[in-house]
Design a protein around this motif. Structure first.
Motif, PDB file in Angstrom:
ATOM      1  N   LYS A   1       0.624  -1.112   0.041  1.00  0.00           N
ATOM      2  CA  LYS A   1       0.050  -0.103   0.009  1.00  0.00           C
ATOM      3  C   LYS A   1       0.952   1.199   0.030  1.00  0.00           C
ATOM      4  CE  LYS A   1      -0.643   0.345   4.833  1.00  0.00           C
ATOM      5  NZ  LYS A   1      -1.678   0.257   6.303  1.00  0.00           N
ATOM      6  N   THR A   2       0.218   2.239  -0.447  1.00  0.00           N
ATOM      7  CA  THR A   2       1.071   3.688  -0.592  1.00  0.00           C
ATOM      8  C   THR A   2       0.741   4.624   0.657  1.00  0.00           C
ATOM      9  OG1 THR A   2       1.191   3.387  -2.988  1.00  0.00           O
ATOM     10  CG2 THR A   2       1.922   5.635  -2.045  1.00  0.00           C
ATOM     11  N   ASP A   3       1.624   5.073   1.356  1.00  0.00           N
ATOM     12  CA  ASP A   3       1.620   6.035   2.445  1.00  0.00           C
ATOM     13  C   ASP A   3       1.372   7.366   1.642  1.00  0.00           C
ATOM     14  OD1 ASP A   3       2.416   8.284   4.162  1.00  0.00           O
ATOM     15  OD2 ASP A   3       2.438   6.657   5.573  1.00  0.00           O
TER      16      ASP A   3
ATOM     17  N   VAL B   1      -4.719   3.159  -0.525  1.00  0.00           N
ATOM     18  CA  VAL B   1      -4.454   2.924  -1.994  1.00  0.00           C
ATOM     19  C   VAL B   1      -3.425   1.754  -2.116  1.00  0.00           C
ATOM     20  CG1 VAL B   1      -3.747   3.664  -4.342  1.00  0.00           C
ATOM     21  CG2 VAL B   1      -4.770   5.242  -2.750  1.00  0.00           C
ATOM     22  N   ALA B   2      -3.396   0.633  -2.943  1.00  0.00           N
ATOM     23  CA  ALA B   2      -2.554  -0.359  -3.012  1.00  0.00           C
ATOM     24  C   ALA B   2      -2.422  -0.863  -4.072  1.00  0.00           C
ATOM     25  CB  ALA B   2      -3.070  -1.382  -1.953  1.00  0.00           C
ATOM     26  N   GLU B   3      -1.600  -1.709  -4.407  1.00  0.00           N
ATOM     27  CA  GLU B   3      -1.259  -2.338  -5.555  1.00  0.00           C
ATOM     28  C   GLU B   3      -1.260  -4.018  -5.454  1.00  0.00           C
ATOM     29  OE1 GLU B   3       0.909  -2.731  -9.561  1.00  0.00           O
ATOM     30  OE2 GLU B   3       0.707  -0.939  -8.304  1.00  0.00           O
ATOM     31  N   VAL B   4      -2.471  -4.531  -5.987  1.00  0.00           N
ATOM     32  CA  VAL B   4      -3.136  -5.923  -5.773  1.00  0.00           C
ATOM     33  C   VAL B   4      -2.910  -6.806  -6.659  1.00  0.00           C
ATOM     34  CG1 VAL B   4      -4.291  -4.964  -3.837  1.00  0.00           C
ATOM     35  CG2 VAL B   4      -5.268  -5.465  -6.359  1.00  0.00           C
TER      36      VAL B   4
ATOM     37  N   GLN C   1       4.230   0.446   1.352  1.00  0.00           N
ATOM     38  CA  GLN C   1       4.444  -0.354   2.793  1.00  0.00           C
ATOM     39  C   GLN C   1       3.802  -1.767   2.626  1.00  0.00           C
ATOM     40  OE1 GLN C   1       2.011   2.291   5.311  1.00  0.00           O
ATOM     41  NE2 GLN C   1       3.971   3.649   5.584  1.00  0.00           N
ATOM     42  N   ALA C   2       4.397  -2.536   3.408  1.00  0.00           N
ATOM     43  CA  ALA C   2       3.515  -3.923   3.480  1.00  0.00           C
ATOM     44  C   ALA C   2       2.105  -3.802   4.233  1.00  0.00           C
ATOM     45  CB  ALA C   2       4.476  -5.080   4.245  1.00  0.00           C
ATOM     46  N   ALA C   3       1.353  -4.452   3.669  1.00  0.00           N
ATOM     47  CA  ALA C   3      -0.017  -4.461   4.088  1.00  0.00           C
ATOM     48  C   ALA C   3      -0.707  -5.913   4.125  1.00  0.00           C
ATOM     49  CB  ALA C   3      -1.015  -3.565   3.726  1.00  0.00           C
TER      50      ALA C   3
END
Length: 640
Positions: free
Chosen positions: A372-374, A391-394, A381-383
């Motif tokens: 995910k993006t701070d 918001v994240a890359e999945v 960041q890990a999530a």
């Protein structure tokens, strides 16, 4: 802008005026930024200065300003777009408000989006349809967290043109120094966002400085006013020149003599005689006619709603995508995407959701959150889960392949939303980046011994008996009795118990919501394999969430999943407490315990509901159900 009436104007001139107005280019833009940066006031000023407020609206605005206004005796222009009563009472924007205005050079549709963090999803909705973003910053406060978040989302959604509107410049004495400092800070922030144009403008939305007219106190600023920039900025849209994409909305069959395929062209163009291909199946044909309500067309382009008739009878249904054979979209069931999570309930990998892209809806699950993006540092960041506005890359796995283009190439076929399977609420917005071509050497192996053959040897119909209920409800007790009775009748069974499975297959999982979802996903897949083996499979798990029980059901064929709700109340289950778990949970020694600090979602339409009789009687009733519904052979010496 001058008013024109038919009585005072030559008809030909009036027609010329209307024609010129119709042929103006249209710019869609949004205003965004933090709370109380003046977004609604700015749009109200644009409507007021372009003379698009009628006398009765102005009178109503003056009345509302006395009641709800925040600018003393002046007219509060923000109330023009804050239409909800809650917005007016609180002086905030909640919903997305769309307004139209025009100048002599261009037409505009502007979206006023909320500044509060909890309504970021509404801001993303407004941005998804915009060509340009006006990002407002209060000159007194500078860049805030929501400024960063909105700028990041604007970039994420592919908006390439930004106006940095440094508002309330009047409240800092029209300071050029403050303006220059904010612009410099923002350029550092936006350095990697890929904006093609970034136009900083100092303005006062309340007093109109640099909105339509130049302000007397801003002599040091030599750039365009906001309206001048909006009138002249060049927006390059490529929908018409992009590859042809027609998502089919419905098959138009009014009678036996007509069969057409209807939808709105997402991109590209099509003509009669063009060869087309169904992206999903690879079937091809040629366009016979392009039919509309107003008659047939010689050509149709992006944005037009049409019905195509084809020269051949080929199988096409809602959700299919038509394209040109040489420009086919990608077609896959695994892909990587950017995701903006818009729900107050956390995203949990492995949980089943619905994905809607264009006219196609498929069941999917998030297989991995890469990061995910701070929004403050833009650090990756890990999530394990996602919360509201993150918001994240999945990575996503779909139950069926979908046709798509990367969002960077085609917004219409690269965007999607995620929907909750139970409530039908929108949970997230996503942008597809690319397919995941992993495990390309893995294929289905044809097996000569089938499920039905295995079941026939065992003289039974394979099925999953899924026992669900609170801890201590009696699931394992009843499931054990049912299995003993089935074995005594010569049936072939396997019992998967929650505690036992956690000692082996699922020993790496804890009891967070995410771990519970993965726990059930694994057991559901194992249950499917047991059914393939022809077995009657008893599953005794709390399985607290409806979505996961529905996922387990959908892995199987109709009639192969029987949900058994052991409907014991929390008070009764806690009074039994055979393992002392409730006592520990009440003492805070066991977190996330179902019924105490983690919810249990009871079934609404289970095939069997127990809990009113003895365990022996309940087990007999379940065996009787299997017999009555032909899961067991009807032969002596069956006595239930």
């Amino acid at each position: 802008m001058n008013a024109i009436t038919l009585n005072e104007t030559d008809p030909a001139a009036f027609r010329d005026y209307l024609s010129a107005h119709e042929n103006k280019t249209l710019l869609r833009f949004l205003t965004c930024g933090s709370v109380d940066d003046g977004k609604s006031t700015l749009i109200g000023r644009l409507l007021y200065d372009t003379k698009l407020i009628f006398e009765d609206q102005l009178a109503g605005l003056e009345k509302d300003s006395r009641r709800f206004g925040t600018v003393g005796e002046d007219i509060d222009l923000a109330l023009l777009v804050d239409g909800l009563q809650a917005e007016r009472e609180q002086g905030i924007t909640i919903d997305v408000a769309y307004r139209f205005f025009a100048t002599d050079k261009r037409k505009f549709i502007v979206a006023d989006t909320p500044g509060h963090e909890q309504y970021t999803r509404n801001m993303a909705t407004g941005a998804s349809n915009s060509d340009l973003a006006v990002i407002l910053i209060d000159a007194r406060k500078g860049i805030l967290t929501q400024t960063r978040r909105h700028s990041f989302i604007v970039s994420l959604l592919g908006i390439k043109h930004v106006v940095l509107a440094i508002n309330k410049i009047d409240l800092v004495d029209y300071s050029q120094e403050i303006f220059d400092r904010i612009v410099a800070d923002y350029k550092v922030l936006a350095a990697d966002f890929g904006f093609e144009t970034l136009q900083p403008i100092p303005l006062s939305a309340r007093f109109g400085d640099n909105v339509l007219e130049r302000g007397e106190n801003l002599g040091w600023y030599t750039g365009p006013t906001l309206v001048e920039h909006l009138e002249t900025v060049e927006i390059h849209r490529n929908e018409a020149n992009a590859p042809f994409r027609l998502p089919i909305q419905w098959v138009n069959r009014p009678d036996l003599n007509f069969r057409g395929f209807s939808g709105t062209i997402a991109s590209g163009s099509v003509r009669p005689g063009d060869e087309i291909i169904v992206a999903d199946s690879g079937l091809t044909s040629r366009v016979k006619t392009i039919t509309t309500y107003d008659g047939d067309l010689p050509v149709a382009v992006a944005g037009q709603a049409i019905t195509l008739t084809l020269e051949d009878e080929i199988d096409i249904s809602r959700g299919n995508v038509l394209s040109k054979p040489e420009e086919r979209p990608e077609f896959t069931d695994q892909f990587q995407a950017k995701l903006i999570w818009m729900s107050e309930d956390e995203l949990i990998p492995g949980r089943p959701y619905l994905l809607k892209t264009g006219t196609r809806t498929v069941a999917i699950s998030i297989t991995d959150i890469k990061y995910k993006t701070d929004v403050n540092t833009f650090e990756q960041q890990a999530a394990k889960t996602l919360k509201l506005n993150e918001v994240a890359e999945v990575n996503i796995a779909a139950q069926a392949p979908i046709a798509f283009d990367p969002y960077a190439d085609n917004k219409a076929t690269g965007a999607f939303i995620l929907i909750d399977r139970i409530t039908n609420l929108t949970l997230a917005a996503g942008l597809i980046e690319h397919s995941l071509r992993r495990a390309t050497n893995v294929h289905w192996q044809a097996l000569e011994v089938t499920k039905s053959a295995r079941a026939e040897v065992k003289r039974q119909k394979p099925v999953v008996l899924w026992f669900t209920g609170l801890s201590g409800a009696g699931k394992s007790t009843i499931a054990n009795l049912v299995e003993k009775k089935l074995l005594s009748l010569g049936q072939h069974t396997i019992l998967l118990d929650g505690d036992n499975v956690r000692h082996g297959l699922n020993k790496d999982l804890g009891f967070t919501d995410a771990d519970r979802v993965e726990n059930i996903r694994r057991v559901a897949e194992v249950s499917k394999l047991m059914v393939e083996a022809g077995l009657i499979t008893l599953v005794s798990f709390i399985s607290p969430f409806k979505a996961e029980r529905q996922m387990a059901r959908e892995l199987l064929e109709d009639g192969e999943f029987i949900e058994i709700h052991v409907a014991t109340s929390l008070e009764v289950a806690e009074s039994r407490d055979p393992k002392g778990l409730y006592k520990k949970a009440r003492a805070g020694e066991i977190p996330n315990f179902t019924g105490i600090d983690s919810p249990y979602e009871a079934p609404e339409s289970a095939e069997i509901t127990t809990g009113t009789s003895t365990a022996e009687d309940e087990a007999d009733a379940i065996v009787a159900y299997l017999l009555d519904n032909a899961y067991l052979p009807v032969e002596p010496p069956y006595v239930i």
